[in-house]
Design an enzyme around this catalytic site. Structure first.
Site, PDB file in Angstrom:
ATOM      1  N   ASP A   1      23.852 -17.426  35.090  1.00 50.71           N
ATOM      2  CA  ASP A   1      23.231 -17.229  33.791  1.00 50.71           C
ATOM      3  C   ASP A   1      23.134 -15.738  33.527  1.00 50.71           C
ATOM      4  O   ASP A   1      22.914 -14.965  34.452  1.00 50.71           O
ATOM      5  CB  ASP A   1      21.813 -17.819  33.808  1.00 50.71           C
TER       6      ASP A   1
ATOM      7  N   ASP B   1       2.872  -7.873  18.302  1.00 56.25           N
ATOM      8  CA  ASP B   1       3.899  -8.565  19.095  1.00 56.25           C
ATOM      9  C   ASP B   1       3.712  -8.215  20.568  1.00 56.25           C
ATOM     10  O   ASP B   1       3.967  -7.094  20.985  1.00 56.25           O
ATOM     11  CB  ASP B   1       5.290  -8.127  18.600  1.00 56.25           C
TER      12      ASP B   1
ATOM     13  N   PHE C   1       6.052 -15.326  15.477  1.00 59.09           N
ATOM     14  CA  PHE C   1       7.450 -15.764  15.396  1.00 59.09           C
ATOM     15  C   PHE C   1       7.514 -17.278  15.459  1.00 59.09           C
ATOM     16  O   PHE C   1       6.832 -17.909  16.253  1.00 59.09           O
ATOM     17  CB  PHE C   1       8.217 -15.163  16.585  1.00 59.09           C
TER      18      PHE C   1
END
Lengths: 168, 571, 694
Positions: free
Chosen positions: C322, C359, C390
């Site tokens: 990955d 954030d 978000f």
């Protein structure tokens, strides 16, 4: 099979076994050695065929091993025979004259083997050794294509030439 | 060694090397069924044969079926030849008065088996045993067919490495038909004519009685020698028309015929490496095998030649006090070949699984005779038998790769095919067969009266070597012998037959099974982590493996045979 | 191979203190010596054909020591027979010792694990869900519900259904920092029996029966109880067995030959020859090599479920990784501001800073940090500002100021639409900026205030330091690396180039993983992959080597054949090395063992057949036939313990090309194997002669 017909017509002499005749009589094959014991003739290599030497219907080598006492014994006898036929010759005996060939039918000896016998044959035949030496030289075949095999002398052919030389 | 001899060797190997690519390519085309020059002539014959024998050319065989056909074909050939030999005296005969050796059941069986297995071991003397009919219809035909079967086996083995995810190795019948028609027949026709030109007889005359110059009677054996001579070498059979085989002046009249006959032995097995490289798509692999074979061939030539050019010290002591230059060990050799041509014959025949020796190996010096012996003990991998030589060396290569693969840290593979448990088991079985058969039979012979009775000529260390030579020659399907051993006895006829059968069918079937194992697999791609086999390093490792695998099995018996004899001789 | 001590740049400081797995040496050796005798049992020794032959030989020579004329009158004396017996016996002990030492390390680990696996009391929740009863942990069955509270040992493997708690998993991972467990999450919802809950309480559903839990499996694995021979090991055993058979034939046929040429030999000498020839060195060390390989993997904090997996790791052709978390650091960081529409960098930085104020993701924090460094002003009053989170639908986040100013940052197309919806325009140079970021392999985020777009933030994927060199090594080993990522092609290609992977699959789905694995397997390659999520489980099972992260789900761990306790995906590279070492060690010692035979022949054969006059073959000039045989045998025995360290440590693996590696190992173990015994046997002969043994 097919080959037999083709080869037989192109090379009839070889196909029949390279047989040679003298006076209309087949006296041997160019390729098959014969036994010579008379001092008049050049001798070929010892043959280990049985029951007699140079038995062309039953080829054979001696198969004696290098360490076999029988080998030493046989060589000793052959040397004695060569010396008996030519007592004055003190030169070293060429090995090919005292060792049996593989087939027992080897038609050749080495040029050295022929040279060793020149004096004897000349003496018995009352011929000039030089002429015989020249004959041997003439009968000596070189290596095929210059590098195949060894220089050699065909004993039957040499002896035939020898007889012819004497007759002439 | 004299320079003409060295030149002869060099030219010989050069010609072989030059022939490898064209011949190998031709073989590949033939067995892939692709177009060749001979097609217009041979395709109709092929079709005819297929129809005649009901061969479905499109059928593919798995290894079991291929092996079955191969074995049955051998069995059928053996039975036919056996009956022919047993009844030859009833059938049209020739010069039967000179056939002094009776074809007893055991001799006939031994001969039949030995020709079906391309061993063509001679327990008999050709001119004193066989009628022309037996020679032509029996022995000559088997020379073609058994040789073709070997080639078929070899090509099936190659297919195993070439193909992927299949069990099919080709069609045995198609392969032998093509091997016979496209390869063996044309070449032996061509070779036969050259041989006749050089003096090899080809007739059906009776044995010729003559009176010699000195007035003695001599009976000269004749026969269709040339018909048999070339194919016996080409098919790596080697059973001579005459008792002394290629030493006989009629079989091998000139140094040139000697050169050509030896070439005939070596060329096809040598070229087969290229067939392999080409079919596998990596010609380099084939060249490396060829290189390894040639290096070992040359080593044998030089070693044997070097030994044989020296005098037997015991004879040298008798003939003269000074022997310089040495004339060499001429006992059992023919003058026209000399040491050079004889040794070339010894090395070519012993490596080429062909019995057509041109000098008596029994009379070689101990170490000289050890060279052909070792060549056979190594497993007929130096060029080797027709078709069979290739898989013999590849199987050693698989052993080498197993260790080499581990040593570079990857699970071993050959040409992208895994060498797993099943493969190793087959290779192990194959490797075990040789020592098992050869050593046990040799041991049996030296402890039984029947075995010891064969030692009519030599004894002691050399006797042991003779017996060992007989069994390895039978097992390797070579057929040459230390002829001092009287092998025409029930004991030797039966035991050598057993060795021949295991050597041919035991090893052949295992090789086919291995081929099938490889064929089933996918070919793994070559990566930078894969071990390249077409390298000098690996070739060196292969040679070391060849010697260690062979040497470890036979060192003790070699020490007691030729080495001990050598030490005794030089004392 | 020194990988275990090489500083690993990717290892966290905590995981490097896992010295717990290095076990106390003297205890192991003491136990191994005892084990060496236990292992003499013919029933177990039978499995090792080579050593079994030695045992039979020992018994025969022992009988000949008691009665030298047992098999008829023999050359040779009682003393020599006795010495041979002794050396043979010691040979077997040495081989047993090698195996016992290798096993001992696993056993010591197993003991440590077993200590954590005591019976505990568990609070089983009765049907109805309110009451609990106390039962022994051994009575728990799969499907039971239990409650654990702070301080408890967790009674069995389970899945968290309720509660949030911190758990100390150091018993398995060696990691001392507690981990948070909570329901619902893939990774954090599984607990392992034997670990300790430190705070709060959890309700678990038990997922394994007693004796089948994770720790039980680990114990069995490290102990080697279920150790099965790998295919390659079996193949090698076959080869060794056949060598042994060949030598049996060679030796068994010798007496007839020897008698025939008039140089009879004694049975004791024959047995000595046989034992010297059969591959006792590799035969004695083979299982030790295998066990040690597993153990070395364990020292890396990786638990392999089978030796086969370790061996396969050594031979993998493709490695699937990955991107996120493996090749790149998990988080992307802001790297640059690209202003558009006539705005300058400082303005953009200010907007970006304000939009990211709430954030908390690493990305958001990095934006703020970068903005400050670029001179962002506090032009916006954040008092009373509200955070906009978000969501997958809006694909943007931001800040609503109390004065009604709306600040947003998010996916470029999302921001575009947002601005257009409010009647704004997209600046003409926006697309160029976006594309530039994509070409750099980054992720572009657009920033707007109201309906005006100020610019683009370049979020950069950070490739892990040192990863490129590791891929380089892999490539030299012939291993292809494939990166899987959800990113688009452009971004993926840049990261792939930067990290040095061979191939990449962009916009990959879990199905892609399986497809890529199958494709590579169809080419005959072995495929390795790492994974942690439940949706990785099928791919992990499909791969030849599946490495699950210990932080991963139970499903992933069960599908994989290795579990990495440190959850460090790059460790697969070390496992590859260990797998290769395993194979190399076997190959090298086999080659060494076989090469040794040459000199042994030259020592023994001339001595054996001195009566046949082949003394000239005694190239080493050994003193007497007896000293020659004894020296060869003593060498044969001593070489086993001498090579134990190498067998346990493994032959060094250098990332060279296969051909170079072969040359190197042939020189060391092949040529060395030819030469070393010549020297050693000669030296031993001198000693044997000096002390008057023979």
């Amino acid at each position: 099979m097919l080959l037999a017909g083709a080869a037989g017509t192109i090379f009839p002499f070889q196909a029949r076994g390279s047989l040679v005749a003298r006076d209309g009589q087949i006296i041997g094959s160019n390729l098959i050695g014969q036994e010579f014991t008379s001092p008049r003739y050049f001798w070929g290599r010892p043959s280990a065929t049985s029951p007699t030497a140079y038995n062309a219907a039953s080829s054979s080598g001696s198969n004696l091993s290098a360490t076999n006492k029988g080998l030493v014994q046989a060589v000793r006898e052959r040397i004695a025979r060569l010396h008996a036929a030519d007592p004055t010759n003190t030169a070293p005996v060429p090995t090919d004259l005292v060792t049996a060939s593989g087939s027992g039918l080897d038609p050749h000896i080495t040029p050295a083997g022929a040279a060793y016998q020149v004096e004897r044959v000349a003496r018995v035949r009352h011929l000039d050794p030089k002429r015989i030496r020249a004959l041997v030289e003439q009968q000596t075949e070189g290596r095929q294509l210059g590098f195949l095999g060894e220089p050699r002398v065909n004993v039957l052919r040499l002896n035939l030439a020898l007889d012819a030389l004497e007759r002439s | 060694m004299s320079w003409p001899n060295l030149l002869q060797y060099a030219v010989f190997l050069l010609i072989v090397a030059l022939l490898v690519k064209p011949t190998g390519t031709y073989l590949a085309l033939v067995f892939e069924g692709e177009k060749t020059l001979l097609d217009p002539l041979l395709r109709p014959v092929e079709r005819l044969l297929f129809r005649l024998f009901g061969i479905d050319a499109t059928e593919q065989m798995d290894w079991k079926r291929y092996a079955l056909c191969f074995t049955l074909f051998g069995l059928l050939g053996t039975l036919l030849l056996y009956s022919l030999l047993r009844f030859q005296s009833v059938l049209a005969g020739s010069s039967s008065a000179y056939l002094t050796t009776p074809l007893t059941p055991d001799l006939a069986a031994n001969t039949a088996i030995s020709f079906a297995t391309t061993t063509t071991w001679q327990a008999y003397g050709g001119e004193s045993t066989m009628t022309y009919l037996s020679q032509m219809v029996g022995l000559c035909a088997q020379n073609f067919l058994a040789g073709a079967a070997g080639l078929a086996l070899g090509i099936a083995f190659i297919r195993g490495l070439v193909r992927q995810q299949t069990e099919m190795l080709g069609n045995f019948w198609v392969d032998i038909v093509r091997a016979t028609l496209w390869v063996l027949l044309p070449l032996s026709l061509l070779g036969g004519i050259v041989l006749v030109w050089q003096g090899v007889p080809l007739n059906f005359d009776a044995y010729t009685p003559i009176t010699t110059l000195e007035g003695r009677q001599q009976i000269i054996a004749q026969g269709p020698v040339a018909a048999l001579e070339f194919i016996k070498n080409l098919g790596t059979n080697g059973g001579g028309f005459f008792n002394v085989n290629a030493a006989h002046p009629y079989e091998n009249p000139t140094p040139l015929t000697n050169f050509l006959e030896m070439l005939a032995i070596v060329v096809l097995p040598a070229a087969f490496t290229h067939t392999f490289g080409r079919l596998i798509g990596r010609p380099k692999e084939g060249w490396v095998l060829f290189g390894v074979m040639t290096a070992l061939f040359l080593a044998g030539l030089l070693a044997c030649g070097w030994v044989e050019q020296t005098d037997n010290p015991r004879i040298a002591a008798l003939v003269s006090s000074v022997s310089s230059p040495p004339s060499g060990n001429l006992e059992g050799k023919e003058i026209r070949f000399g040491i050079g041509g004889s040794v070339l014959g010894a090395i070519a025949t012993s490596n080429g699984a062909t019995g057509s020796y041109n000098s008596m190996h029994d009379s070689y010096l101990p170490l000289g005779g050890a060279v052909p012996l070792v060549n056979m003990l190594l497993g007929e991998i130096i060029y080797g038998g027709l078709g069979t030589g290739l898989y013999s060396i590849i199987i050693v290569q698989v052993v080498a790769l197993f260790l080499a693969g581990l040593m570079v840290g990857s699970v071993p593979e050959y040409l992208g095919k895994r060498i797993g448990v099943a493969e190793v088991k087959l290779v192990a079985l194959y490797t075990l067969l040789g020592p098992m058969v050869v050593l046990i039979l040799t041991a049996l012979a030296v402890v039984t009266a029947g075995g010891k009775a064969g030692l009519t000529t030599n004894d002691g260390f050399h006797g042991l070597t003779e017996i060992l030579y007989a069994y390895i020659s039978s097992f390797a399907n070579n057929g040459q012998n230390f002829a001092g051993l009287s092998a025409n006895s029930t004991f030797y006829n039966l035991t050598t037959s057993f060795a021949m059968i295991i050597g041919r069918y035991g090893q052949g079937v295992v090789a086919l099974a291995l081929a099938a194992q490889f064929a089933k697999q996918v070919r793994r791609p070559f990566t930078s982590g894969s071990l390249p086999t077409a390298t000098v390093q690996f070739a060196g490792f292969l040679i070391a493996t060849i010697f260690i695998v062979g040497g470890l099995s036979y060192f003790p018996v070699l020490a007691l045979g030729p080495f001990a004899e050598h030490i005794r001789l030089s004392r | 191979m020194q990988t275990s001590t090489k500083p690993n740049p990717l290892k966290t400081p905590e995981s490097s203190k896992l010295q717990r797995r290095k076990v106390d040496g003297t205890g192991i050796y003491r136990r191994a010596i005892a084990e060496s005798f236990v292992k003499l049992n013919p029933l177990t020794l039978y499995k090792n054909p080579v050593m079994f032959v030695v045992l039979v030989g020992t018994l025969v020579t022992f009988a000949l020591t008691i009665n030298p004329d047992l098999f008829g009158s023999q050359p040779g004396t009682r003393l020599i027979n006795g010495l041979i017996t002794g050396i043979l016996f010691v040979t077997i002990l040495f081989a047993n010792f090698a195996e016992a030492v290798a096993e001992g390390r696993g056993k010591a680990q197993a003991d440590a694990l077993r200590r954590t696996k005591q019976d505990t009391l568990a609070r089983r929740i009765l049907p109805g869900g309110q009451k609990t009863e106390e039962v022994s942990s051994t009575q728990l069955r799969k499907g039971d519900f239990v409650r654990v509270i702070a301080g408890d040992l967790i009674p069995g493997d389970g899945e968290v259904l309720e509660g949030v708690a911190s758990v100390d998993e150091s018993a398995i991972t060696g990691e001392s920092a507690p981990v948070i467990k909570e329901p619902g999450s893939d990774v954090a919802s599984t607990v392992t029996g034997g670990t300790r809950i430190l705070s709060d309480s959890l309700v678990l559903r038990i997922t394994s029966n007693p004796g089948e839990g994770f720790i039980d499996r680990m114990i069995a694995l490290v102990e080697g109880a279920k150790r099965q021979k790998t295919p390659n090991e079996i193949a090698l055993t076959v080869l060794l067995a056949v060598l042994t058979e060949i030598f049996l034939i060679v030796v068994a046929t010798l007496p007839p030959f020897a008698n025939f040429v008039g140089a009879p030999v004694s049975i004791a000498t024959l047995i000595a020859l046989l034992v010297a020839l059969i591959p006792t060195t590799i035969g004695g060390l083979l299982s030790a090599i295998g066990i040690a390989g597993m153990d070395r993997v364990a020292q890396f904090n990786v638990i392999a479920t089978s030796g086969k997996a370790v061996e396969a790791a050594g031979d993998i052709g493709t490695l699937i990784l990955d991107k996120t978390g493996t090749i790149t650091l998990g988080n992307r960081l802001a790297d640059e501001f690209i202003p558009v529409g006539g705005h300058n960098g400082r303005e953009l930085a200010s907007v970006a800073r304000a939009a990211s104020m709430f954030d908390d993701t690493p990305e958001g924090k990095s934006v703020v940090k970068l903005a400050v460094s670029q001179g962002a002003t506090n032009g916006y009053n954040l008092d009373g500002a509200e955070s906009v989170q978000f969501t997958a639908q809006t694909r943007m986040s931001g800040t609503d100021l109390s004065n009604g100013v709306v600040l947003r940052k998010g996916a470029v197309d999302a921001i575009k639409r947002y601005v257009v919806d409010q009647g704004g325009e997209t600046p003409p140079d926006l697309d160029a900026a976006t594309e530039r970021v994509s070409l750099l392999g980054g992720t572009p985020l657009a920033v707007c205030e109201g309906k005006e777009i100020f610019g683009v933030i370049y979020l950069k994927d950070i490739v892990k330091p040192g990863i490129r060199q590791r891929f380089e090594e892999l490539r030299r080993m012939g291993i292809k690396t494939i990166m899987l990522t959800g990113d688009n092609r452009v971004t993926a290609s840049v990261i792939a180039a930067e990290a040095g992977v061979d191939e990449f699959i962009a916009e990959a789905t879990p199905e892609d993983k399986i497809r890529v694995i199958k494709e590579n397997q169809a080419q005959g390659k072995l495929v390795a992959m790492t994974g942690d999520g439940t949706n990785d489980a099928p791919a992990l099972a499909q791969a030849d080597v599946g490495v699950a992260m210990n932080s991963g789900t139970q499903a992933a761990k069960e599908a994989a054949n290795m579990v990495d306790l440190d959850s460090d995906p790059t460790k697969l590279l070390d496992v590859v090395t260990i797998g290769k070492q395993l194979l190399i060690t076997r190959g090298a010692l086999t080659t060494f063992s076989i090469a040794n035979d040459v000199s042994k022949y030259f020592a023994i054969i001339p001595a054996m057949f001195s009566a046949a006059g082949i003394g000239a073959l005694n190239v080493m000039g050994l003193t007497s036939p007896n000293s020659a045989i004894l020296s060869a045998l003593i060498f044969n025995a001593l070489i086993i313990p001498a090579l134990i360290p190498l067998a346990l440590k493994g032959v060094e693996f250098k990332p060279l090309s296969a051909n170079q590696l072969l040359t190197r190992n042939i020189l060391i173990y092949g040529v060395g194997g030819l030469i070393v015994p010549f020297i050693c046997i000669k030296l031993i002969d001198i000693v044997v002669t000096a002390i008057g043994l023979a």
